[in-house]
Design a protein around this motif. Sequence first.
Motif, PDB file in Angstrom:
ATOM      1  N   GLU A 131      -3.328   6.386   1.248  1.00 45.77           N
ATOM      2  CA  GLU A 131      -2.131   5.700   1.734  1.00 45.77           C
ATOM      3  C   GLU A 131      -2.441   4.706   2.844  1.00 45.77           C
ATOM      4  N   GLN A 132      -3.679   4.683   3.317  1.00 42.83           N
ATOM      5  CA  GLN A 132      -4.056   3.762   4.384  1.00 42.83           C
ATOM      6  C   GLN A 132      -4.608   2.436   3.856  1.00 42.83           C
ATOM      7  N   GLY A 133      -4.629   2.289   2.528  1.00 46.38           N
ATOM      8  CA  GLY A 133      -4.980   0.998   1.936  1.00 46.38           C
ATOM      9  C   GLY A 133      -6.450   0.779   1.653  1.00 46.38           C
ATOM     10  N   PHE A 134      -7.301   1.788   1.859  1.00 47.12           N
ATOM     11  CA  PHE A 134      -8.735   1.565   1.694  1.00 47.12           C
ATOM     12  C   PHE A 134      -9.156   1.515   0.225  1.00 47.12           C
ATOM     13  N   ILE A 135      -8.440   2.199  -0.655  1.00 45.37           N
ATOM     14  CA  ILE A 135      -8.770   2.128  -2.077  1.00 45.37           C
ATOM     15  C   ILE A 135      -8.538   0.712  -2.591  1.00 45.37           C
ATOM     16  N   GLU A 136      -7.438   0.089  -2.154  1.00 47.52           N
ATOM     17  CA  GLU A 136      -7.153  -1.290  -2.571  1.00 47.52           C
ATOM     18  C   GLU A 136      -8.237  -2.247  -2.101  1.00 47.52           C
ATOM     19  N   ILE A 137      -8.751  -2.015  -0.880  1.00 46.23           N
ATOM     20  CA  ILE A 137      -9.823  -2.878  -0.369  1.00 46.23           C
ATOM     21  C   ILE A 137     -11.084  -2.708  -1.213  1.00 46.23           C
TER      22      ILE A 137
END
Length: 480
Positions: A210-216
Amino acid sequence: MAELDFARIFEALPSPFMILDQNLRYVAANPAYEAVVGTPFSRLKDQKLFDLFPNEDEAGVRLRQSLERVLATGEPDTLAYINYPITEADGTVTNRYWTAVHVPLTGPDGTVQHVMQNTVDVTELVRMREAATLPYGSISAATRLIERTRETEASSAEFRRLFQQAPAFFAVLSGPSHVFTFTSDSYSKLIGGRDVIGQTVAQALPEVVEQGFIEILDKVYADGHVHAAEGARVMLGNEPHRPAKETFLDFSYNPIRDGAGNITGVFVQGMDRTEAVRAARRQRLLIDELNHRVKNTLATVQSIASQTLRSTSDFAQARRSLEARIMALSKAHTMLSDRHWHDAELGHLVCQELSAFGDEQVDYGGPALVVNAKTTVALALVLHEMAANAARHGALSVPEGNLAVSWHRDGEGQLVLEWIERNGPTPAETERQGFGSRLLRMVVTGELGGGLDLNYDPNGLRARLSIPATAYAEQEARFD
């Protein structure tokens, strides 16, 4: 032409082969493998490899890592010259050397379901090499290839060891789902020692999803651009069964490319900057606190100077009183400075302000109680004023007089400090209206929002100070 029976081919292969599932359980083994391990397949079937052939040494660790790497990446892996003892049928343990090739086997959906191992027993080769009885010229091309593989693997292992022990953290993620295939010791420590090899980032570190690291990571894998960040705030669950903790990292995600230039994974590297970021934060808060306290202290000094000079005609005495009051403030500031302007223990403050008087006249005590910087400075001035008054006019001005100071928390959490003088001169009427009593009320009721009860008993002054918890509560946590 008859269709080939691959099961019969598998059985007829002269080289040892076996197949493991994703849990490293035996699902197949040919007779050649049964022969080298001295165990029939009926005893191998559905058993875990490392339950039947345990090995906690380096060889066992290397073997497990190789198998898990193949299952995670879908890429073959080779181990040259792995020392792995075998327990014979009669219970004898034989130390043997192997060269092992691990190959992934995919299911109908294309995912890796099994890993197949082909082993070559090179024990005799190793023994002859160690005994130096095998002339180099007589070594076959296949044997020389094994030798070169072993040497290359040794160099690779050394390079891997350096990465493993580096102070910066490293991790290798493979494939579009970002499967962990390598983590350094420092990375493992960063994530609380979790065993993440063979898992995707989303599976291994669910708190970062949920902290956006997978998208990065997806973007780095898809576009090939490097992503870098400094002092990035990450909530990591690095303590088992505890909530995620605030962590600050300098890190970068770099695409990994194969020989053809295709992206195959992401290389993660960075440094844990949590302590440095917290130190900078504490420093900023400390500077803000110092600025605030200096302004308040200057205002207090200005008020003390004005009132001191206004209420006396003896300017020499007024100067001495003013210097003593400023010195009391200075001592409190020194105490707080020694603690980097964190909170102070009340007992130390009382001891400091009453240290000029002997133990035979002064008695003080109470529970360990920490007060914030603002209350420390205010109470230093209050205690100095009351001690100075006791030394000039009260119980501490005569040999037979004595003073008792105590403190505690009441039922509402207020700090209650009691000051009791005995066997001293009867308080003069001027003390009730003097600058000292006005200063006490100004500090206790004005600055701290507390209560002050002064009782000018014929036997000596009795005072009761009460300070609400909101005024004296510890503030050190603000600097973390």
